[in-house]
Motif scaffolding. Structure first.
Motif, PDB file in Angstrom:
ATOM      1  N   ILE A 113       0.841  -1.207   0.000  1.00  0.00           N
ATOM      2  CA  ILE A 113       0.000   0.000   0.000  1.00  0.00           C
ATOM      3  C   ILE A 113       0.875   1.255   0.000  1.00  0.00           C
ATOM      4  N   PRO A 114       0.389   2.348  -0.614  1.00  0.00           N
ATOM      5  CA  PRO A 114       1.190   3.573  -0.725  1.00  0.00           C
ATOM      6  C   PRO A 114       1.690   4.090   0.623  1.00  0.00           C
ATOM      7  N   GLN A 115       0.910   3.892   1.691  1.00  0.00           N
ATOM      8  CA  GLN A 115       1.279   4.409   3.012  1.00  0.00           C
ATOM      9  C   GLN A 115       2.465   3.656   3.617  1.00  0.00           C
ATOM     10  N   LYS A 116       2.835   2.499   3.039  1.00  0.00           N
ATOM     11  CA  LYS A 116       3.974   1.731   3.555  1.00  0.00           C
ATOM     12  C   LYS A 116       5.029   1.487   2.482  1.00  0.00           C
ATOM     13  N   ASP A 117       4.838   2.149   1.341  1.00  0.00           N
ATOM     14  CA  ASP A 117       5.709   1.985   0.177  1.00  0.00           C
ATOM     15  C   ASP A 117       6.981   2.821   0.372  1.00  0.00           C
ATOM     16  N   VAL A 118       7.910   2.273   1.143  1.00  0.00           N
ATOM     17  CA  VAL A 118       9.102   3.027   1.541  1.00  0.00           C
ATOM     18  C   VAL A 118      10.011   3.345   0.355  1.00  0.00           C
ATOM     19  N   ASP A 119       9.896   2.576  -0.722  1.00  0.00           N
ATOM     20  CA  ASP A 119      10.718   2.799  -1.919  1.00  0.00           C
ATOM     21  C   ASP A 119      10.103   3.805  -2.885  1.00  0.00           C
ATOM     22  N   GLY A 120       8.845   4.175  -2.664  1.00  0.00           N
ATOM     23  CA  GLY A 120       8.198   5.136  -3.556  1.00  0.00           C
ATOM     24  C   GLY A 120       7.917   4.597  -4.944  1.00  0.00           C
ATOM     25  N   PHE A 121       7.655   3.294  -5.049  1.00  0.00           N
ATOM     26  CA  PHE A 121       7.445   2.670  -6.360  1.00  0.00           C
ATOM     27  C   PHE A 121       5.972   2.493  -6.720  1.00  0.00           C
ATOM     28  N   HIS A 122       5.063   2.648  -5.753  1.00  0.00           N
ATOM     29  CA  HIS A 122       3.644   2.443  -6.039  1.00  0.00           C
ATOM     30  C   HIS A 122       3.168   3.483  -7.049  1.00  0.00           C
ATOM     31  N   TYR A 123       2.252   3.078  -7.918  1.00  0.00           N
ATOM     32  CA  TYR A 123       1.839   3.999  -8.988  1.00  0.00           C
ATOM     33  C   TYR A 123       1.165   5.252  -8.427  1.00  0.00           C
ATOM     34  N   THR A 136       6.034   9.936  -0.947  1.00  0.00           N
ATOM     35  CA  THR A 136       7.258   9.186  -0.674  1.00  0.00           C
ATOM     36  C   THR A 136       8.006   9.045  -1.994  1.00  0.00           C
ATOM     37  N   TYR A 137       9.190   9.643  -2.059  1.00  0.00           N
ATOM     38  CA  TYR A 137       9.966   9.649  -3.299  1.00  0.00           C
ATOM     39  C   TYR A 137      10.916   8.452  -3.329  1.00  0.00           C
ATOM     40  N   PRO A 138      11.157   7.874  -4.511  1.00  0.00           N
ATOM     41  CA  PRO A 138      12.139   6.789  -4.607  1.00  0.00           C
ATOM     42  C   PRO A 138      13.496   7.218  -4.057  1.00  0.00           C
ATOM     43  N   CYS A 139      14.180   6.277  -3.424  1.00  0.00           N
ATOM     44  CA  CYS A 139      15.361   6.603  -2.612  1.00  0.00           C
ATOM     45  C   CYS A 139      16.530   7.143  -3.422  1.00  0.00           C
ATOM     46  N   THR A 140      16.824   6.537  -4.563  1.00  0.00           N
ATOM     47  CA  THR A 140      17.978   7.011  -5.340  1.00  0.00           C
ATOM     48  C   THR A 140      17.740   8.401  -5.924  1.00  0.00           C
ATOM     49  N   PRO A 141      16.598   8.662  -6.573  1.00  0.00           N
ATOM     50  CA  PRO A 141      16.355  10.021  -7.063  1.00  0.00           C
ATOM     51  C   PRO A 141      16.391  11.080  -5.966  1.00  0.00           C
TER      52      PRO A 141
END
Length: 284
Positions: A113-123, A136-141
């Motif tokens: 779920i988006p609220q736990k999507d620590v990598d920021g990959f959810h659409y 939540t933004y993807p970690c590398t970017p």
């Protein structure tokens, strides 16, 4: 030429994050919790996961590693993700990639779920990036942007060329840079003349995993060069990147090393994302 020292900046941010987390601990609140799911025993994943768990411990984040054999049933993996989605004490869920070849990775990333999507990959999180919402933004970017900002390198008005357009790095980073008022050119494996685009760039960010795809003749004087690639050179056995560092550094004004540039920023950003999700959960 100055080195963009991701290792040094990550250490500084790690100390700042540990202090923030300790302040919650002093109030008697639970620790932030990150759950890492790993399927199979990919050697590189083993190294990455052990490092993430180590850093989590150092900043005061509780981590749990759930290991599954390669032959796990697909329904079992879905069920575990769903269980974590509903677990009130889990703040972030990280699905370590790659998955075994018969798994469709995107299906499982979207199950978080988006609220736990620590990598920021959810659409939904990626859609918010596209439209300029906080998310939540993807970690590398985000790690790359934080690194530039730590060195007071302006993004607004800059011509930035991105090489590599994955959903994990290139696409979200391109949108994030656009939102910060840069002019962004995105190149991929179908781009006929990458050099034509890199020569015009104030900032070049390469995320292809192709050794030395960026050479000295491809950048203008005083360009800023960010190398996301990490490859083991088959001849020297050393870790190298997309950028031919020795030949590019003589022209660049700033450059990231490999290792010690983008990698440490990615890991500390993962911890910062976990903490941000934790704050949202406990302040609901």
């Amino acid at each position: 030429m100055k080195i963009l020292d991701g290792k040094k900046i990550a250490l500084k941010r790690k100390e700042e994050l540990a202090l923030k987390i300790s302040q919650y601990q002093n109030q008697g609140l639970r620790k932030p919790k990150l759950v890492v799911i790993m399927v199979g025993n990919d050697p590189a994943s083993e190294v990455y996961v052990s490092h993430k768990i180590k850093i989590a411990s150092q900043v005061g984040i509780e981590s749990e590693l759930l290991r599954f054999a390669e032959d796990i049933k697909k329904e079992t993996l879905y069920d575990k993700i769903n269980e974590l989605n509903h677990n009130q004490e889990t703040d972030g869920i990280l699905l370590q990639l790659p998955l075994p070849v018969d798994f469709i990775e995107e299906d499982y990333l979207q199950a978080i779920i988006p609220q736990k999507d620590v990598d920021g990959f959810h659409y939904i999180n990626q859609g918010k990036i596209l439209q300029g919402y906080e998310t939540t933004y993807p970690c590398t970017p985000l790690g790359i942007i934080n690194l530039l900002e730590e060195y007071n390198i302006a993004i607004k008005h800059k011509d930035i060329t991105l090489i590599g357009t994955s959903n994990i790095v290139g696409k979200p980073l391109g949108m994030m840079l656009l939102n910060k008022k840069a002019t962004v050119t995105m190149c991929n494996k179908n781009t006929l003349d990458i050099k034509k685009h890199t020569l015009n760039a104030d900032i070049i960010i390469s995320a292809t995993g192709k050794q030395f795809i960026i050479t000295g003749d491809m950048i203008k004087q005083d360009a800023i060069v960010i190398d996301v690639g990490i490859i083991r050179d088959p001849h020297t056995n050393k870790l190298v990147g997309d950028v031919d560092f020795e030949n590019v550094k003589t022209k660049a004004s700033y450059i990231t090393p490999v290792p010690g540039g983008v990698g440490p920023m990615t890991v500390i950003t993962l911890m910062e994302n976990t903490f941000n999700l934790y704050e949202k959960h406990i302040n609901k």
